[in-house]
Design an enzyme around this catalytic site. Structure first.
Site, PDB file in Angstrom:
ATOM      1  N   CYS A 134      -3.163   2.551  -5.399  1.00 55.00           N
ATOM      2  CA  CYS A 134      -2.562   3.890  -5.340  1.00 55.00           C
ATOM      3  C   CYS A 134      -2.465   4.370  -3.900  1.00 55.00           C
ATOM      4  CB  CYS A 134      -3.387   4.860  -6.183  1.00 55.00           C
ATOM      5  SG  CYS A 134      -2.762   6.536  -6.147  1.00 55.00           S
ATOM      6  N   CYS A 137      -3.171   8.071  -3.331  1.00 56.66           N
ATOM      7  CA  CYS A 137      -4.607   8.413  -3.445  1.00 56.66           C
ATOM      8  C   CYS A 137      -5.377   7.975  -2.192  1.00 56.66           C
ATOM      9  CB  CYS A 137      -5.269   7.722  -4.630  1.00 56.66           C
ATOM     10  SG  CYS A 137      -4.373   7.792  -6.165  1.00 56.66           S
ATOM     11  N   ASP A 138      -5.131   6.745  -1.744  1.00 58.11           N
ATOM     12  CA  ASP A 138      -6.000   6.134  -0.727  1.00 58.11           C
ATOM     13  C   ASP A 138      -5.349   5.956   0.644  1.00 58.11           C
ATOM     14  OD1 ASP A 138      -7.888   5.895  -2.745  1.00 58.11           O
ATOM     15  OD2 ASP A 138      -7.206   3.908  -3.327  1.00 58.11           O
TER      16      ASP A 138
END
Ligand code: NAP
Length: 307
Positions: A134, A137-138
């Site tokens: 992701c 997300c990261d």
């Protein structure tokens, strides 16, 4: 007993639905396959895009959701649902499991989806240590670093574009010589000077001691091996929705997701889809939580009309 609503799955969509169902004073039961609630969140090292809780661990956020639901009195049973049927007379739905049957007026399907893995050595060992599924997300953890994205679809190209804004260098590794991503995205990609395509190439191994250090690549056409030094790898090889228990009762879209809009309404009255399992633009914790709330709003409307 016949429940007002049974929720299948205890990721963010299922837990949010459970909280909203309790607050709507419905009789609710959550059936979860795993012993831990949280779904894909449990494998997320750090969640940096959930409003109000920057940097919270995915595991911790999953626990918080679960605690919230338990505080309101939600009942959970760890059990695997095998299939769902609608009784011939009336509109009661029956959920069959490996142990017992459950009856309910409505069902919220919140089984989520899982990322397709590459299945190469080092991938599971270094998940969360430089291997991510992701970018939104990261990605922020790789600011001014070198990363690779693996895949050739819309998500891979969107991830590469997203990462190119903060990373020093982004390699996009694709197993063929053309992308399947939308042309518009491909045009945007060509304008990114810090993105380099690696065509016809498969990842054979992800290497690193306690963090990703390099990839072992193989060119499929020439057979040449290459070691690519980097800090992180984002795998965008598609997702697999967990729809196994409903394939006989619901039509799915061409990617295997349950066709449903924000209200979660499916083709069967009284059955709703929430979270990563439904057709949608963005699969994130925040959108799953929203889906859970919306699905219960639809459940309430359905139950009110039924009486
Ligand atoms: P996808 O379109 O299925 O693409 C997956 C990519 O991963 C493909 O390029 C595939 O290669 C590659 N791949 C699969 N298994 C692999 C493996 N083992 N090793 C290496 N590469 C592998 O998946 P997605 O990009 O996640 O998109 C899913 C759906 O959401 C698509 O329908 C997409 O159009 C849609 N979507 C739309 C938007 C948008 O409209 N803005 C944004 C995101 C997603 P091959 O090409 O060789 O098969």
């Amino acid at each position: 007993m016949i429940y007002d609503v049974i929720i299948v799955g205890s990721g963010p969509a299922g837990l949010s639905a459970a909280i909203y169902a309790m607050r709507a004073q419905l009789s609710v039961l959550v059936l979860e396959k795993e012993y831990m609630s949280g779904g894909q969140m449990l494998n997320t090292y750090e969640v940096d895009n959930y409003p109000g809780l920057p940097g919270i661990g995915g595991f911790e956020l999953g626990l918080k959701f679960r605690e919230h639901a338990e505080k309101l009195g939600v009942k959970f049973i760890t059990i695997e649902v095998k299939h769902i049927e609608q009784e011939q007379e009336g509109r009661v739905k029956v959920l069959y499991t490996n142990r017992e049957e459950f009856r309910t007026r409505t069902v919220v399907l919140a089984m989520g989806a899982r990322h397709r893995t590459l299945g190469v050595p080092g991938e599971s060992e270094l998940a969360g240590m430089g291997v991510s599924y992701c970018a939104t997300c990261d990605g922020a953890f790789f600011k001014e670093r070198t990363v690779a994205v693996v895949g050739g679809g819309d998500v891979a190209v969107e991830d590469a574009l997203f990462l190119a804004r903060g990373c020093e260098k982004v390699y996009l590794i694709h197993r063929r010589d053309e992308l399947r991503a939308a042309k518009l995205l491909q045009e945007q990609l060509k304008k990114c000077s810090n993105v380099e395509m690696i065509w016809d190439t498969e990842v054979e191994e992800i290497r690193g001691e306690d963090h990703v250090e390099c990839l072992k690549l193989r060119n499929k056409k020439t057979g040449a091996e290459r070691i690519l030094i980097l800090d992180g790898v984002f795998i965008a090889a598609g997702t697999i929705p967990n729809t196994g228990i409903v394939t006989k009762m619901l039509h799915l879209d061409k990617n295997g997701y349950i066709p449903a809009a924000e209200d979660g309404i499916t083709e069967i009255p009284g059955i709703y889809a929430a979270g990563d399992i439904r057709t949608k633009q963005l699969r994130q914790i925040v959108t799953a939580v929203s889906d859970g709330a919306n699905a219960i709003s639809s459940v309430e409307a359905y139950l009110n009309n039924e009486i």
